[in-house]
Design an enzyme around this catalytic site. Structure first.
Site, PDB file in Angstrom:
ATOM      1  N   GLU A  14       0.862  -1.187   0.000  1.00  0.00           N
ATOM      2  CA  GLU A  14       0.000   0.000   0.000  1.00  0.00           C
ATOM      3  C   GLU A  14       0.891   1.227   0.000  1.00  0.00           C
ATOM      4  O   GLU A  14       1.663   1.432   0.938  1.00  0.00           O
ATOM      5  CB  GLU A  14      -0.897   0.046   1.244  1.00  0.00           C
ATOM      6  N   ASP A  61      -5.643   8.107  11.224  1.00  0.00           N
ATOM      7  CA  ASP A  61      -4.290   7.651  11.529  1.00  0.00           C
ATOM      8  C   ASP A  61      -3.764   8.155  12.864  1.00  0.00           C
ATOM      9  O   ASP A  61      -4.055   9.278  13.266  1.00  0.00           O
ATOM     10  CB  ASP A  61      -3.336   8.083  10.412  1.00  0.00           C
TER      11      ASP A  61
END
Lengths: 394, 254
Positions: free
Chosen positions: B46, B57
């Site tokens: 990714e 995140d």
């Protein structure tokens, strides 16, 4: 044209719920229940009782005689600064804490810029005996020290947001991350008319008490419900949304929004989203947004901590794009001067955010018979240090 | 040509997938990091498109994103860095990022560019299922891109079914209620979640992400799932050891 949210939370092309899957269960639970819960008789009764006995509503609609003489029109001030905790923010936090209780939540999180929403949230959490965590940008913590102290005294934990510009947008990021980490027991009280659907609509409805009162109060003063203009400052846009709400479908009422131009719209240090932004996705909704050509969100600037948000609520984006509202922006200097003028003509020291709304007279000339209602969204106590530095009052 | 993700998922092994933020530690590390990961047996990558406000995140990926943007990373630069990647790399490549940069680039232009480069799929956590299906599914498919959706321990069975129906590659199974990089180790709660999902017999295999950092967590995560994704732990490794010690990292996983 319809100026309210549709079922999916869109105002024209703006709004929606652009959220990661981690937030979906909470947001969906809220979406399915908010209208049903908020219009239950028992909810309305409790909400209105608290607004009356605890917040001190209705807030006065005051005819500002000297300010009117100065600017050559009839100016009324909607005195949200007289609410408990000193701003309009508490209308929404009262509503949302009741909503959180109905949903069985026990822990409250919030973001805050100027600290007014943080204080309003800490206040209702104390009132209801709920745990309260407020995220606030590190820079805002420094420039809004009195509000930080108030939140702590009310029993809230204030957690600094240390990433990015360390102001309101970053505090919002941190609050969202907290919600992702605590998906079951926590309700996120968003303070502005932003975020994923149903937040903009829910916050707007809780704040709509402002325009509801203006209507009957103006009727008493002027014999008519509709003013010629309603004016409000806009960061995310909650006081503006509440001030406009009952006038949106009344075409004879001009709607005026004043954004923060900071050091000038084109100075590179500004928060004038309608002038500088384009359509993008921030904090779960599609709206006008200050960003680079690459889609990175720009760090806004304003002397007022409550207005330096890089977007506006989706309702306001739609009001701007459709032409329903006129958008202006006031610089730091104009807002400070307008705040001083209001202090000395009417004996009311406004929040610096609110000062921006009063700077409208620098940008627009009203007719003698125009009835202009300005949302006096907050009082200036929290900004005293900034005023002292700016005007060398010490 | 069939999609590399689909082909990879048919291999009879547990897949190791690695996330890194493009432009970190240095602007031009992207290609070397990808090549080294493939060389060291990683099955899928990714490539993180950095965003100013990565709200799903934790601190590690936030900081790497901020650093990448400071290094000057843009969508255009990533595409340029990757333009010849298929001359040297054959494992599936996925771009993972937030929706706004993609929206500004133009969703169709973005997808077209991905196809030209040889990107196989996209993970856009804040592009929700209903918006994808209504507005963008046709475009993703036109350019041969697999869209990967997330599920979490809180996702209802009904919703998981809808996501399974809309998926044509794998489902990204978020291991716990958290942002990236914040939990240490898996407990009983994860085990029962992994088993619940396994028992649903979904048409798409699942790959577990969030909280995987070593051999133990990799094994736990892949007991029932097809593979696992490591992000924050690899970024921490890059921060501590630089870009030329990838083998030391992958050895610790399996």
């Amino acid at each position: 044209m319809n100026y309210n949210a549709d079922e999916k939370g869109y105002y024209g092309e703006f709004g929606g719920a652009f959220i990661p899957e981690m937030l979906y269960p909470n947001v969906e639970e809220l979406r399915q229940n908010y209208l049903k819960l908020m219009y239950e008789d028992s909810f309305q009764k409790e909400f209105n009782q608290l607004l009356k006995d605890y917040v001190g509503r209705p807030s006065p609609l005051y005819f500002a005689k000297r300010l009117s003489e100065k600017h050559g029109c009839k100016i009324y001030l909607k005195r949200e600064d007289l609410n408990h905790t000193g701003a309009h923010k508490i209308n929404n936090t009262i509503g949302q804490i009741l909503m959180a209780q109905k949903l069985g939540k026990t822990r409250i999180i919030a973001e805050t810029g100027a600290g007014q929403h943080g204080v309003a949230t800490a206040t209702v959490c104390a009132l209801m005996g709920m745990e309260c965590i407020v995220y606030m940008g590190e820079i805002d913590i420094a420039r809004q020290a009195p509000n930080v102290a108030r939140m702590k005294m009310l029993g809230a934990k204030v957690r600094p947001a240390k990433s990015g510009s360390r102001t309101l947008k970053d505090a919002t990021n941190e609050a969202i991350r907290d919600w992702i980490n605590n998906p079951v027991d926590t309700h996120y009280i968003i303070g502005s008319a932003i975020g994923p659907h149903p937040y903009p609509d829910m916050v707007t409805r809780f704040q709509s008490i402002i325009s509801e009162e203006i209507k009957w109060q103006l009727k008493e003063h002027e014999g008519r419900e509709n003013p010629d203009y309603v004016v409000a400052c806009i960061g995310g846009g909650s006081n503006a949304a509440g001030t406009y709400y009952h006038f949106l479908d009344q075409p004879e009422v001009g709607i005026i929004a004043v954004e923060a131009a900071g050091k000038g719209v084109n100075s590179g240090e500004s928060a004038a989203t309608s002038a500088l932004g384009k359509v993008g996705v921030i904090h779960g909704c599609k709206t006008m947004l200050m960003q680079t050509t690459d889609g990175q969100i720009t760090e806004p600037y304003s002397i007022s901590a409550g207005l330096d948000y890089p977007g506006v609520g989706p309702m306001h984006s739609h009001l701007f794009k459709s032409g329903r509202a006129e958008f202006y922006s006031a610089t730091d200097d104009e807002a400070m001067a307008a705040g001083l003028e209001l202090s000395q003509l009417e004996g009311i020291i406004p929040a610096i955010e609110t000062g921006h709304a009063f700077a409208i007279f620098e940008h627009k000339k009203f007719k003698k018979d125009d009835v202009v209602v300005i949302s006096l969204s907050g009082r200036g106590d929290k900004d005293l240090n900034t005023y002292i530095d700016y005007f060398k009052l010490a | 040509m069939s999609n590399r993700i689909t082909t990879k998922l048919q291999e009879d092994k547990k897949l190791l997938s690695i996330y890194f933020t493009a432009g970190y530690p240095a602007l031009n590390d992207t290609v070397q990091i990808i090549q080294d990961l493939e060389k060291n047996g990683v099955d899928m990558i990714e490539i993180g498109l950095p965003f100013s406000d990565p709200l799903a995140d934790g601190p590690t990926i936030q900081e790497s994103s901020t650093a990448a943007l400071k290094n000057g990373m843009t969508t255009e630069i990533i595409f340029n860095q990757l333009k010849d990647i298929r001359k040297t790399v054959s494992i599936p490549l996925i771009i993972m990022g937030y929706f706004n940069p993609m929206l500004q680039y133009g969703v169709e232009a973005f997808c077209k560019k991905c196809q030209e480069i040889g990107i196989d799929g996209l993970i856009m956590p804040d592009l929700p299922l209903d918006v994808y299906k209504e507005d963008y599914e046709a475009t993703f498919k036109k350019y041969g891109l697999i869209n990967i959706f997330l599920i979490t321990p809180q996702t209802s069975d009904v919703r998981i079914q809808q996501i399974d129906d809309a998926s044509n590659g794998f489902i990204y199974m978020v291991s716990s209620a958290s942002v990236t990089g914040s939990k240490s180790g898996f407990g009983q709660e994860q085990e029962s979640y992994f088993e619940r999902i396994a028992s649903m017999n979904l048409k798409n295999p699942q790959i577990v992400g969030f909280g995987i950092k070593d051999e133990e967590t990799f094994k736990q995560a892949t007991k029932t799932a097809k593979g696992a994704i490591i992000g924050s732990a690899f970024i921490k490794h890059l921060t501590a050891n630089g870009t030329d010690k990838t083998a030391e990292f992958t050895k610790l996983i399996r």
